[in-house]
Design a protein around this motif. Structure first.
Motif, PDB file in Angstrom:
ATOM      1  N   GLY B 285       0.918  -1.166  -0.074  1.00 27.17           N
ATOM      2  CA  GLY B 285      -0.056  -0.037   0.126  1.00 27.17           C
ATOM      3  C   GLY B 285       0.796   1.260  -0.044  1.00 27.17           C
ATOM      4  N   THR B 286       0.171   2.527  -0.075  1.00 25.96           N
ATOM      5  CA  THR B 286       1.040   3.593  -0.083  1.00 25.96           C
ATOM      6  C   THR B 286       1.319   3.878   1.504  1.00 25.96           C
ATOM      7  OG1 THR B 286      -1.390   4.715   0.276  1.00 25.96           O
ATOM      8  CG2 THR B 286      -0.566   4.667  -1.948  1.00 25.96           C
ATOM      9  N   LEU B 287       2.115   4.932   1.413  1.00 24.77           N
ATOM     10  CA  LEU B 287       2.688   5.323   2.681  1.00 24.77           C
ATOM     11  C   LEU B 287       1.430   5.673   3.637  1.00 24.77           C
ATOM     12  CD1 LEU B 287       5.048   5.931   4.328  1.00 24.77           C
ATOM     13  CD2 LEU B 287       5.167   8.234   3.523  1.00 24.77           C
ATOM     14  N   GLU B 288       0.620   6.255   3.233  1.00 20.24           N
ATOM     15  CA  GLU B 288      -0.752   6.518   3.941  1.00 20.24           C
ATOM     16  C   GLU B 288      -1.561   5.482   4.417  1.00 20.24           C
ATOM     17  OE1 GLU B 288      -3.891   8.834   1.876  1.00 20.24           O
ATOM     18  OE2 GLU B 288      -4.661   9.632   3.606  1.00 20.24           O
ATOM     19  N   ALA B 289      -1.696   4.417   3.695  1.00 19.65           N
ATOM     20  CA  ALA B 289      -2.333   3.251   3.873  1.00 19.65           C
ATOM     21  C   ALA B 289      -1.640   2.684   5.053  1.00 19.65           C
ATOM     22  CB  ALA B 289      -2.474   2.197   2.775  1.00 19.65           C
ATOM     23  N   SER B 290      -0.232   2.566   5.068  1.00 17.96           N
ATOM     24  CA  SER B 290       0.522   1.876   6.047  1.00 17.96           C
ATOM     25  C   SER B 290       0.106   2.520   7.410  1.00 17.96           C
ATOM     26  CB  SER B 290       1.924   2.009   5.833  1.00 17.96           C
ATOM     27  OG  SER B 290       2.316   3.116   5.974  1.00 17.96           O
ATOM     28  N   GLN B 291      -0.545   3.850   7.630  1.00 20.75           N
ATOM     29  CA  GLN B 291      -0.814   4.184   9.102  1.00 20.75           C
ATOM     30  C   GLN B 291      -2.082   3.354   9.680  1.00 20.75           C
ATOM     31  OE1 GLN B 291      -1.892   8.111   8.338  1.00 20.75           O
ATOM     32  NE2 GLN B 291      -0.192   8.881   7.576  1.00 20.75           N
ATOM     33  N   TYR B 292      -2.696   2.450   8.724  1.00 34.00           N
ATOM     34  CA  TYR B 292      -3.911   1.956   9.318  1.00 34.00           C
ATOM     35  C   TYR B 292      -3.393   0.360   9.313  1.00 34.00           C
ATOM     36  CZ  TYR B 292      -6.221   6.308   8.056  1.00 34.00           C
ATOM     37  OH  TYR B 292      -6.503   7.671   8.296  1.00 34.00           O
ATOM     38  N   ILE B 293      -2.935  -0.008   8.373  1.00 29.85           N
ATOM     39  CA  ILE B 293      -2.392  -1.563   8.102  1.00 29.85           C
ATOM     40  C   ILE B 293      -0.968  -1.711   8.249  1.00 29.85           C
ATOM     41  CG2 ILE B 293      -4.859  -2.195   6.968  1.00 29.85           C
ATOM     42  CD1 ILE B 293      -3.386  -1.907   4.386  1.00 29.85           C
ATOM     43  N   ASP B 294      -0.825  -2.971   8.398  1.00 28.67           N
ATOM     44  CA  ASP B 294       0.709  -3.470   8.292  1.00 28.67           C
ATOM     45  C   ASP B 294       0.680  -3.906   6.744  1.00 28.67           C
ATOM     46  OD1 ASP B 294       3.152  -4.368   8.564  1.00 28.67           O
ATOM     47  OD2 ASP B 294       2.458  -6.129   9.660  1.00 28.67           O
ATOM     48  N   CYS B 295       1.594  -3.185   6.002  1.00 30.25           N
ATOM     49  CA  CYS B 295       1.670  -3.395   4.585  1.00 30.25           C
ATOM     50  C   CYS B 295       2.998  -2.931   4.002  1.00 30.25           C
ATOM     51  CB  CYS B 295       0.590  -2.750   3.586  1.00 30.25           C
ATOM     52  SG  CYS B 295       0.824  -1.027   3.667  1.00 30.25           S
ATOM     53  N   GLU B 296       3.434  -3.645   2.972  1.00 34.18           N
ATOM     54  CA  GLU B 296       4.662  -3.137   2.284  1.00 34.18           C
ATOM     55  C   GLU B 296       4.398  -1.731   1.574  1.00 34.18           C
ATOM     56  OE1 GLU B 296       7.245  -4.657  -1.489  1.00 34.18           O
ATOM     57  OE2 GLU B 296       6.002  -6.332  -0.490  1.00 34.18           O
ATOM     58  N   ILE B 297       5.276  -0.999   1.459  1.00 37.86           N
ATOM     59  CA  ILE B 297       5.177   0.345   0.838  1.00 37.86           C
ATOM     60  C   ILE B 297       5.287   0.054  -0.522  1.00 37.86           C
ATOM     61  CG2 ILE B 297       5.675   2.903   1.003  1.00 37.86           C
ATOM     62  CD1 ILE B 297       4.679   2.043   3.571  1.00 37.86           C
ATOM     63  N   MET B 298       4.280   0.823  -1.387  1.00 39.69           N
ATOM     64  CA  MET B 298       4.621   0.533  -2.942  1.00 39.69           C
ATOM     65  C   MET B 298       4.453   2.090  -3.504  1.00 39.69           C
ATOM     66  SD  MET B 298       0.773  -0.784  -3.829  1.00 39.69           S
ATOM     67  CE  MET B 298       1.107  -0.764  -5.540  1.00 39.69           C
ATOM     68  N   GLU B 299       4.979   2.223  -4.650  1.00 32.83           N
ATOM     69  CA  GLU B 299       5.054   3.546  -5.564  1.00 32.83           C
ATOM     70  C   GLU B 299       3.912   3.551  -6.113  1.00 32.83           C
ATOM     71  OE1 GLU B 299       7.497   5.368  -5.346  1.00 32.83           O
ATOM     72  OE2 GLU B 299       8.327   4.390  -3.735  1.00 32.83           O
ATOM     73  N   GLU B 300       3.594   4.846  -6.572  1.00 33.60           N
ATOM     74  CA  GLU B 300       2.175   4.963  -7.293  1.00 33.60           C
ATOM     75  C   GLU B 300       2.306   4.288  -8.520  1.00 33.60           C
ATOM     76  OE1 GLU B 300      -0.279   6.924  -6.281  1.00 33.60           O
ATOM     77  OE2 GLU B 300      -1.210   7.334  -8.359  1.00 33.60           O
ATOM     78  N   ALA B 301       3.293   4.539  -9.393  1.00 30.17           N
ATOM     79  CA  ALA B 301       3.477   3.439 -10.620  1.00 30.17           C
ATOM     80  C   ALA B 301       3.238   2.143 -10.654  1.00 30.17           C
ATOM     81  CB  ALA B 301       4.811   3.866 -11.455  1.00 30.17           C
ATOM     82  N   GLU B 302       3.418   1.466  -9.459  1.00 29.25           N
ATOM     83  CA  GLU B 302       2.990   0.101  -9.163  1.00 29.25           C
ATOM     84  C   GLU B 302       1.686  -0.250  -9.123  1.00 29.25           C
ATOM     85  OE1 GLU B 302       6.136  -1.995  -6.658  1.00 29.25           O
ATOM     86  OE2 GLU B 302       6.059   0.125  -5.720  1.00 29.25           O
TER      87      GLU B 302
END
Lengths: 428, 428
Positions: B285-302
């Motif tokens: 997920g995006t950096l912002e999504a990672s505030q709510y869930i445990d996720c690998e950070i991804m880039e927009e283009a992905e």
């Protein structure tokens, strides 16, 4: 901004264009008709400049004629727009509505294709016609006209664009490309242009088809045939043949090749020759044909030729089947006619000839959207994918499937807990 | 004989295939079902060889599974053929019948496309399915299957071909290409192949789309979205999301990206995370999504990524409009869903999302010809020209215009001696 960036922006805006009400689209069209009428002097002046430049540069008379945009052409395009306004909405038509299971309803609904690229030579009225069709069908359009009418196109586009945006159409609804090098740029925009419609010469359309990954709707050539069957009627055959060849030789639906059953060659060909020569047609034919008529001898491979002129190829065939084989091999799958009084022969011909139009006892020149009663025409397609033959508004729409559920999941159906019951719903 | 010569011959024979009666086509199909049943041991033996070779060569388990042709698959394809026989004839349907003037009648009638090239990877059942659809719709077909099931394909093709030609289908109706280099040869046959249908991986379909001038029907990728609107219902949202992602991850209609309205992110995302993790899904997920869930950070283009695996991309959006923009930018125009209780939001989403399928409150996995009640499916098209979405028999037909006259010429209408009166005729 370069064309690619502008078209990309247009693509982003295209859902807004698609969402306009029929009323908004029709009002914009009526306003365009009004504005063209009011600003006609500006249009005629620009056209005069184009005509003078064309005369100076020594363009052939036949081309110069097609550049003209006069009071007659204006009246035509205005009446075309008014007819278009009267046509039913091509959008939001429900083509299928089906309950898949309780509270799981599927609809197939028509919608615009999106962004259409239109590249045309000469004929400035095509600009008005095609942009009107795009507006009616909720499509965004990139228009590139021929340089011979650059001044006329610029004025026409300016009037149309100003009017429709004043009527509430989104600013990205129409775009004019004016530079010749922008054609290649447009051809490379397969990520943001959904369909290309080229109108122009064989060579021009062929170039476009060969240099883009965008789907192309139209036709490169029109090698149409008239086949005179052994069971023909001389009284019908002669006028139909003369009309098919001569009524407007520059059109794609003019007959280029005459095929004649061997059994009637001796009786038919001399009369056909006389009628055609009287109309100004010169003949080319096989060695065998030259036994019956005075013609220039031609090679088999030349039967691919589209003359667009007062010239006709002539060949004898042994049978209906040989005629079909010749047409499917040398034709362009446009429009082909059998002259026969035998209904079985007509059906066999129509079944086996692989063309958009298959005719019995009438001129190939009837292949045209107006003559088919479609109203305005985008063009004639010889492709078999999407629209075929003369293409009106329906060639500018596609559909989407809308599925309304209440939380249904596929696992329930895959694992047998639920099953589909497929029931057609009342339309609307 | 090389493929090009054989396909050229097939093209010449295709009108004969098109002219077969419904009865002949259906009888051939029933005979195929019978023959497959009778010769099942031969099929299973060949498939066993393919499976052993696949295991030896170390193909991934997921691919090996798709190579299997067992009693279960046989029963499926046989019941598919029997269902297909029951469907109405897609040919000779009169779509328009209009009197243009006295004794000048126009009909638009469905007919086969002609020659279809089908190139597929793995899944030998696709060979049976697609050749059956071609037979029902009167099309000739060139089939090229994956080398992993070469033995199975050879046996299946042999049974089908022998059976249908015994039933009176023309010898040029079906052709099997067996060599890999024949694919490129087939791609160059734009003068004799009317349509290509590729079924396989993204990369495989993309290769075909980029290396041919023949129209291609299908989809390269399926980047489907599920958007959770602010007016969502948690009870529906969680199971639908889990199903859309996990019910069959290798399918093109599996959801690859979750979009969540910012306003409900805090409430929805932790519960979604728990449900997805329980089902075995890992999150990016995006950096912002990672505030709510445990996720690998991804880039927009992905966000263009099609995982076809137990992985999901996650992004927050400010509004319905931003969700639409994201889907139209990063999606593949396949199938996208909004989870909302607000009918206006659903309508806006369905109007603005430019995809073949637009859903409310149900799993994207429903995008499938069988689930839509179409019977067998040729494939799913993300193109907008010709058929879109799940494509059944109607994607394999086009139409021709038949015009019956009694000697009419265009000059009479152009010069005002006659006029069209356009009157719809009774169908039939």
């Amino acid at each position: 901004m370069d064309i690619r960036s502008e078209v990309k922006k247009m693509k982003e805006d295209s859902p807004k264009m698609a969402a306009l009400s029929l009323e908004t689209r029709n009002q914009a069209l009526l306003a365009v008709a009004e504005a063209l009428q009011q600003q006609k002097e500006k249009i005629f002046e620009a056209n005069q400049k184009d005509l003078e430049a064309a005369a100076e540069s020594g363009l052939p008379q036949s081309v110069q004629k097609r550049l003209k945009f006069d009071a007659h052409k204006l009246a035509d395009v205005i009446s075309g727009i008014k007819e278009l306004v009267k046509l039913p909405d091509p959008l939001s038509q429900v083509q299928l509505s089906r309950q898949l299971d309780d509270h799981l309803n599927l609809y197939r609904v028509t919608c615009p294709i999106g962004v259409i690229g239109i590249i045309f030579e000469a004929r400035p009225d095509a600009l008005v016609q095609i942009s009107s069709l795009c507006i009616k069908s909720g499509n965004c359009a990139v228009l590139k006209g021929g340089r011979e009418t650059a001044a006329t196109n610029k004025v026409l586009f300016g009037i149309i664009y100003q009017t429709v945006t004043d009527c509430g159409l989104p600013s990205g609804c129409l775009l004019q490309a004016e530079q010749h090098n922008e054609i290649d740029e447009l051809l490379s925009c397969h990520d943001c242009v959904d369909l290309l419609i080229p109108r122009g010469s064989n060579q021009f359309v062929q170039y476009i088809m060969n240099h883009t990954k965008i789907p192309v709707m139209g036709h490169a050539d029109g090698v149409c045939h008239t086949y005179v069957d052994e069971d023909y009627d001389m009284e019908k055959a002669l006028p139909v043949l003369v009309d098919a060849k001569t009524q407007y030789t520059a059109a794609c639906n003019a007959t280029e090749t005459l095929l004649v059953h061997r059994r009637i060659a001796e009786e038919f060909l001399p009369k056909a020759e006389a009628a055609l020569r009287a109309a100004g047609v010169s003949l080319r034919g096989t060695l065998e044909a030259s036994q019956y008529i005075d013609c220039e001898i031609m090679e088999e491979a030349e039967f691919h030729t589209e003359y667009l002129d007062m010239v006709l190829s002539v060949k004898l065939v042994d049978s209906l089947e040989e005629a079909v084989r010749h047409i499917n091999t040398y034709g362009s799958h446009h429009t082909d006619c059998i002259l026969t009084e035998n209904p079985e022969h007509a059906e066999t011909f129509m079944q086996l000839v692989d063309s958009a139009g298959v005719y019995q006892n009438c001129s190939t020149r009837f292949a045209d959207g107006f003559r088919y009663g479609f109203g305005a025409e985008v063009g004639i397609s010889t492709g078999k994918i999407h629209a075929r033959g003369p293409v009106g508004l329906e060639g500018l729409v596609t559909y989407k499937y809308k599925l309304y559920g209440q939380g249904q999941i596929v696992a329930d159906y895959a694992e047998g807990r639920k099953s589909f019951h497929f029931q057609e719903l009342d339309r609307g």
